[in-house]
Design an enzyme around this catalytic site. Structure first.
Site, mmCIF file in Angstrom:
data_model
loop_
_atom_site.group_PDB
_atom_site.id
_atom_site.type_symbol
_atom_site.label_atom_id
_atom_site.label_comp_id
_atom_site.label_asym_id
_atom_site.label_seq_id
_atom_site.Cartn_x
_atom_site.Cartn_y
_atom_site.Cartn_z
ATOM 1 N N ASP A 288 -1.050 0.147 -4.733
ATOM 2 C CA ASP A 288 -2.358 0.656 -5.160
ATOM 3 C C ASP A 288 -2.274 2.121 -5.575
ATOM 4 O O ASP A 288 -3.108 2.636 -6.305
ATOM 5 C CB ASP A 288 -3.411 0.452 -4.057
ATOM 6 C CG ASP A 288 -2.944 0.978 -2.702
ATOM 7 O OD1 ASP A 288 -1.761 1.371 -2.558
ATOM 8 O OD2 ASP A 288 -3.771 0.976 -1.775
ATOM 9 N N HIS A 289 -1.227 2.811 -5.099
ATOM 10 C CA HIS A 289 -0.948 4.219 -5.410
ATOM 11 C C HIS A 289 0.349 4.562 -4.701
ATOM 12 O O HIS A 289 0.829 3.778 -3.877
ATOM 13 C CB HIS A 289 -2.074 5.135 -4.892
ATOM 14 C CG HIS A 289 -2.381 4.902 -3.449
ATOM 15 N ND1 HIS A 289 -1.521 5.262 -2.432
ATOM 16 C CD2 HIS A 289 -3.417 4.264 -2.848
ATOM 17 C CE1 HIS A 289 -2.015 4.887 -1.279
ATOM 18 N NE2 HIS A 289 -3.170 4.254 -1.487
ATOM 19 N N GLU B 100 -0.935 -8.048 1.851
ATOM 20 C CA GLU B 100 -0.780 -6.590 1.846
ATOM 21 C C GLU B 100 0.278 -6.114 2.850
ATOM 22 O O GLU B 100 0.216 -6.440 4.037
ATOM 23 C CB GLU B 100 -2.103 -5.886 2.192
ATOM 24 C CG GLU B 100 -1.962 -4.365 2.054
ATOM 25 C CD GLU B 100 -3.019 -3.557 2.776
ATOM 26 O OE1 GLU B 100 -3.703 -4.092 3.666
ATOM 27 O OE2 GLU B 100 -3.126 -2.357 2.462
ATOM 28 N N ASP C 218 0.859 -1.195 0.000
ATOM 29 C CA ASP C 218 0.000 0.000 0.000
ATOM 30 C C ASP C 218 0.897 1.247 0.000
ATOM 31 O O ASP C 218 1.789 1.378 0.840
ATOM 32 C CB ASP C 218 -0.925 -0.015 1.217
ATOM 33 C CG ASP C 218 -2.109 0.908 1.054
ATOM 34 O OD1 ASP C 218 -1.916 2.050 0.605
ATOM 35 O OD2 ASP C 218 -3.234 0.483 1.389
ATOM 36 N N ASP D 282 2.257 2.598 3.367
ATOM 37 C CA ASP D 282 1.387 3.772 3.208
ATOM 38 C C ASP D 282 1.352 4.626 4.472
ATOM 39 O O ASP D 282 1.485 5.851 4.410
ATOM 40 C CB ASP D 282 -0.019 3.277 2.857
ATOM 41 C CG ASP D 282 -1.039 4.389 2.746
ATOM 42 O OD1 ASP D 282 -0.915 5.212 1.823
ATOM 43 O OD2 ASP D 282 -1.961 4.437 3.593
ATOM 44 N N THR E 171 -7.981 -2.106 1.692
ATOM 45 C CA THR E 171 -7.301 -2.939 0.695
ATOM 46 C C THR E 171 -7.772 -4.394 0.761
ATOM 47 O O THR E 171 -8.292 -4.905 -0.231
ATOM 48 C CB THR E 171 -5.764 -2.823 0.840
ATOM 49 O OG1 THR E 171 -5.409 -1.449 0.965
ATOM 50 C CG2 THR E 171 -5.043 -3.456 -0.323
ATOM 51 N N SER F 171 -7.173 4.024 -1.150
ATOM 52 C CA SER F 171 -6.902 2.586 -1.175
ATOM 53 C C SER F 171 -8.147 1.763 -1.472
ATOM 54 O O SER F 171 -8.041 0.657 -2.001
ATOM 55 C CB SER F 171 -6.301 2.146 0.162
ATOM 56 O OG SER F 171 -5.015 2.694 0.286
ATOM 57 N N HIS G 35 2.475 8.488 4.773
ATOM 58 C CA HIS G 35 1.552 9.541 5.227
ATOM 59 C C HIS G 35 2.191 10.335 6.362
ATOM 60 O O HIS G 35 2.048 11.549 6.447
ATOM 61 C CB HIS G 35 0.247 8.939 5.763
ATOM 62 C CG HIS G 35 -0.767 8.624 4.715
ATOM 63 N ND1 HIS G 35 -1.436 9.584 4.005
ATOM 64 C CD2 HIS G 35 -1.240 7.432 4.264
ATOM 65 C CE1 HIS G 35 -2.279 9.008 3.163
ATOM 66 N NE2 HIS G 35 -2.166 7.698 3.295
HETATM 67 MG MG MG Z 1 -4.257 -0.719 2.696
HETATM 68 ZN ZN ZN Z 2 -2.975 6.065 2.272
#
Ligand code: MG
Ligand code: ZN
Length: 376
Positions: A307-308, A260, A47, A265, A141, A88, A269
């Protein structure tokens, strides 16, 4: 002391005893395979893992990374239905169901129509299915592979969808959405009624569990969100290894497993390079476990992607060649394309540049699901 604090401390104390894990796998020689069709698919999602994140992981490691070992590389475009920047939920829904949807939506299209995910299709045709995550199992996710809800934060509804899913193996946080619910239902007991053996971080360490006699297994690694790696979480590579071996043992027809690395992620962040590097290294170790299985098995397609991107990470000039200076341009996701890595039968489908929704179609093509559904 609040219950929350007490639970947190208990988690910390327990995690200190969690020393038995799998040793990191040295880089594996990936043999090319003559087998035409994969029996199993393992889809691994980091993620927030964009190209900068992968680059940083590769530069940071003293030993070669597993992710740098894949023979096939493609790029996916991640925008959601109406936003250049996906979240997500929309990102994983695109990969899981082939539908571009609005941000925050799980497993539904823009008119809130439900779409079967690749995991649900696999379950329907008799493959084993599993999910491993360092988020809650109800996080956006993993949820996109088994749940159909208008909002990703509807955790208790998502937990009910897990109960209906028939997933054979799962490891992740989110215990509270099953056994401490507002509607006072006990989904923990309901899972056991459905034949699951359920355990959690309070009862025992995952590494102490012998799965040999179970046919459906679920493990809650936290009440809500699991700990970061650097605060004692140890289970991702181990659960990945257990997942492939467990599903392989019980499913003659093959399996579909999603893994995952959720906190890549969260670290980005938070704009925290150290937290990020620990998380991506942990995810890479999980990749090593899966590749070790895939090389042995020869019938497993392994796909690794994100996912990004998160944080707009930049690798900036540093004083020394070997020193990494990671900086972030924001605390949110960005729209940069995301690399897709593949190994195993039908890996070549993942070459090129395509939409995130194409990953769903490519996985179906690999499993020859198109042929199955048209001959129904
Ligand atoms: Mg996730
Ligand atoms: Zn995020």
């Amino acid at each position: 002391m609040t219950v929350k604090k007490l639970t947190y401390l208990l988690t910390l104390v327990l995690s200190c005893f969690a020393c038995k894990t799998v040793d990191p796998t040295p880089q594996i020689i990936l043999q090319t395979t003559t087998i035409q069709k994969p029996k199993n698919i393992v889809l691994m999602i980091g993620d927030g893992m964009g190209l900068s994140q992968v680059s940083a992981a590769i530069y940071n490691q003293k030993t070669p990374t597993h992710i740098s070992n894949f023979p096939v590389v493609g790029y996916q475009k991640t925008h959601s239905f109406d936003n250049l920047i996906t979240d997500s939920a929309a990102g994983a829904t695109a990969i899981a169901t082939g539908q571009k949807t609005r941000n925050n939506v799980v497993g539904l299209d823009t008119s809130y129509q439900s779409h079967q995910s690749i995991l649900e299709e696999a379950e329907e045709i008799g493959l084993g299915t599993g999910i491993v995550t360092t988020d809650a199992i109800t996080g956006a996710t993993p949820a996109s592979f088994y749940a159909h809800q208008k909002l990703r934060i509807m955790f208790e509804h998502i937990a009910e969808d897990l109960l209906k899913s028939g997933i054979d193996f799962f490891v992740g946080g989110g215990k509270t959405y099953f056994d401490n619910r507002e509607d006072e239902r006990n989904l923990h007991a309901a899972l056991e009624d459905k034949g699951y053996i359920i355990s959690d971080f309070i009862q025992e360490e995952l590494s102490r569990i012998n799965l040999n006699h179970y046919s459906k297994f679920g493990y809650f690694s936290a009440n809500k969100k699991p700990l970061p790696k650097n605060r004692g979480r140890t289970y991702l590579p181990l659960a990945s290894k257990m997942g492939v071996e467990f599903l392989d043992r019980y499913n003659e027809a093959g399996f579909f497993l999603v893994i995952e690395g959720a906190q890549i992620d969260w670290a980005c962040h938070a704009n925290q390079p150290r937290y990020f590097l620990d998380e991506i290294k942990d995810f890479d170790n999980a990749i090593g476990e899966v590749l070790k299985f895939a090389v042995r098995d020869k019938e497993t397609l392994v796909i690794v992607t994100g996912d990004h991107e998160t944080g707009g990470m930049a690798i900036n000039p540093a004083s020394k060649l070997k020193k990494l200076k990671l900086e972030f341009t924001l605390r949110d996701h960005t729209a940069t394309m995301i690399p897709v890595y593949a190994y195993g039968p039908k890996a070549e489908l993942f070459n090129g540049i395509y939409e995130n929704t194409a990953i769903y179609h490519k996985m179906r093509e690999a499993l020859e699901l198109e042929r199955l559904s048209s001959s129904k």
